[in-house]
Motif scaffolding. Structure first.
Motif, mmCIF file in Angstrom:
data_model
loop_
_atom_site.group_PDB
_atom_site.id
_atom_site.type_symbol
_atom_site.label_atom_id
_atom_site.label_comp_id
_atom_site.label_asym_id
_atom_site.label_seq_id
_atom_site.Cartn_x
_atom_site.Cartn_y
_atom_site.Cartn_z
ATOM 1 N N TYR A 152 0.833 -1.200 0.000
ATOM 2 C CA TYR A 152 0.000 0.000 0.000
ATOM 3 C C TYR A 152 0.873 1.259 0.000
ATOM 4 O O TYR A 152 0.606 2.209 -0.750
ATOM 5 N N MET A 153 1.916 1.248 0.809
ATOM 6 C CA MET A 153 2.803 2.415 0.879
ATOM 7 C C MET A 153 3.586 2.600 -0.414
ATOM 8 O O MET A 153 3.764 3.735 -0.887
ATOM 9 N N ILE A 154 4.027 1.492 -0.995
ATOM 10 C CA ILE A 154 4.759 1.578 -2.266
ATOM 11 C C ILE A 154 3.849 2.090 -3.368
ATOM 12 O O ILE A 154 4.233 2.969 -4.157
ATOM 13 N N PHE A 155 2.637 1.572 -3.441
ATOM 14 C CA PHE A 155 1.695 2.012 -4.477
ATOM 15 C C PHE A 155 1.347 3.486 -4.300
ATOM 16 O O PHE A 155 1.165 4.210 -5.287
ATOM 17 N N LYS A 156 1.266 3.921 -3.044
ATOM 18 C CA LYS A 156 0.969 5.330 -2.791
ATOM 19 C C LYS A 156 2.105 6.215 -3.285
ATOM 20 O O LYS A 156 1.874 7.261 -3.905
ATOM 21 N N ASN A 157 3.350 5.803 -3.026
ATOM 22 C CA ASN A 157 4.501 6.578 -3.489
ATOM 23 C C ASN A 157 4.635 6.561 -5.005
ATOM 24 O O ASN A 157 5.101 7.539 -5.613
ATOM 25 N N LEU A 158 4.230 5.449 -5.613
ATOM 26 C CA LEU A 158 4.274 5.344 -7.074
ATOM 27 C C LEU A 158 3.062 5.988 -7.736
ATOM 28 O O LEU A 158 2.995 6.067 -8.965
ATOM 29 N N ASP A 205 -5.676 3.295 -6.497
ATOM 30 C CA ASP A 205 -6.944 3.555 -7.170
ATOM 31 C C ASP A 205 -6.811 3.455 -8.693
ATOM 32 O O ASP A 205 -7.534 4.122 -9.434
ATOM 33 N N THR A 206 -5.840 2.643 -9.132
ATOM 34 C CA THR A 206 -5.696 2.341 -10.552
ATOM 35 C C THR A 206 -5.605 0.833 -10.728
ATOM 36 O O THR A 206 -5.318 0.092 -9.787
ATOM 37 N N MET A 207 -5.808 0.395 -11.932
ATOM 38 C CA MET A 207 -5.757 -1.021 -12.245
ATOM 39 C C MET A 207 -4.366 -1.619 -12.029
ATOM 40 O O MET A 207 -4.205 -2.808 -11.744
ATOM 41 N N TRP A 208 -3.333 -0.790 -12.150
ATOM 42 C CA TRP A 208 -1.955 -1.279 -12.043
ATOM 43 C C TRP A 208 -1.613 -1.730 -10.629
ATOM 44 O O TRP A 208 -0.700 -2.538 -10.442
ATOM 45 N N SER A 209 -2.327 -1.243 -9.635
ATOM 46 C CA SER A 209 -2.090 -1.717 -8.267
ATOM 47 C C SER A 209 -2.515 -3.163 -8.092
ATOM 48 O O SER A 209 -2.106 -3.830 -7.138
#
Length: 277
Positions: free
Chosen positions: A129-135, A139-143
């Motif tokens: 979750y933290m990595i996806f937030k930084n990237l 809230d996108t399909m890529w997560s």
């Protein structure tokens, strides 16, 4: 003695049949309930065959002004398709490297990868979750796509399948001047279709049915997936069991079709994955 053996076989057959019917009862309940009005789904006494069959629940899925079922279905199809395509390439090419390319520390790296299978997936929820937030892919399909494309189990399965292919084919291709990528794509990949089909079938099922990922990483309703969307038909004080069962039936159909078409490859892939270590 022969009569006793025959009676025993009949008894075992009946017992296995009863177990099979009991195991499939939730599936039959879902199909039956999808053709009932919501008020009749939990009605007692319960009837397997609907008293007044209706298609209203299926029609409501696509005419409901509150939930966008069509959009959820499209999102899930696109997400699952991208996941399978990207995953097949990266996992199979990684497996080829461990199976056919000799480099320093290969066995150690492969052992480290296998040890990663011992890490519980729940532990990775917060770091992801933290990595996806930084990237900025929350809230996108890529997560949902990116974590599914890295799968050590299928690297191991395909590596075992690639190792079972005779080395003479690769050596002959090298003599003809083929690069590793060409050997992988034109020789090894086609010969490993059963194992790859097995990976595609499992990946399709896992991505299609994934609930935790969309629930945690997708917050916009129009970007949501089917697994979470189906749950929304029965939430809070509103219990629309008929629509929920109809949605679950439609969601399940692609998995059944995929398994029927890939059943042959699935059995061959499982068998070939342990031919040679």
């Amino acid at each position: 003695m022969t009569s006793n053996k025959k009676s025993l076989k009949i008894a075992l057959t009946v017992f296995i049949l009863l177990i099979g019917l009991a195991s499939n009862f939730p599936f039959l309940f879902m199909i039956s309930s999808s053709f009932k009005v919501s008020g009749e789904v939990m009605k007692f006494p319960w009837h397997l065959i609907p008293e007044n069959p209706t298609l209203m629940n299926f029609q409501a899925l696509f005419t409901n002004g509150i939930y966008n079922f069509q959009k959820w279905y499209l999102n899930t199809v696109v997400m699952t398709a991208l996941t399978i395509i990207i995953k097949i390439f990266f996992v199979s090419f990684t497996a080829y490297g461990f199976a056919r390319i000799n480099f320093k520390g290969k066995d150690v790296i492969f052992l480290i990868l296998l040890s990663a299978m011992m890490i519980p997936s729940d532990i990775m929820i917060l770091p992801r979750y933290m990595i996806f937030k930084n990237l900025r892919i929350l809230d996108t399909m890529w997560s949902l796509i990116l974590p599914s494309c890295v799968d050590v189990y299928f690297v191991f399965l395909l590596r075992q399948s690639f190792v079972s292919i005779p080395d003479s084919l690769s050596e002959a291709a090298k003599i003809d001047g083929c690069s590793h990528f060409r050997i992988y794509w034109q020789i090894i990949f086609p010969l490993a279709k059963p194992a790859i089909a097995t990976m595609a079938l499992f990946s399709f099922t896992w991505s299609w049915n994934d609930y935790m990922g969309p629930y945690l990483y997708i917050s916009t309703m129009d970007k949501q997936m089917l697994s979470v969307g189906v749950k929304l038909f029965s939430s809070g004080l509103i219990q629309d069991y008929g629509s929920q069962m109809a949605a679950a039936t439609i969601v399940l159909l692609p998995i059944l079709v995929a398994f029927l078409f890939c059943q042959k490859f699935f059995i061959e892939g499982i068998a070939s994955s342990g031919v040679k270590g």
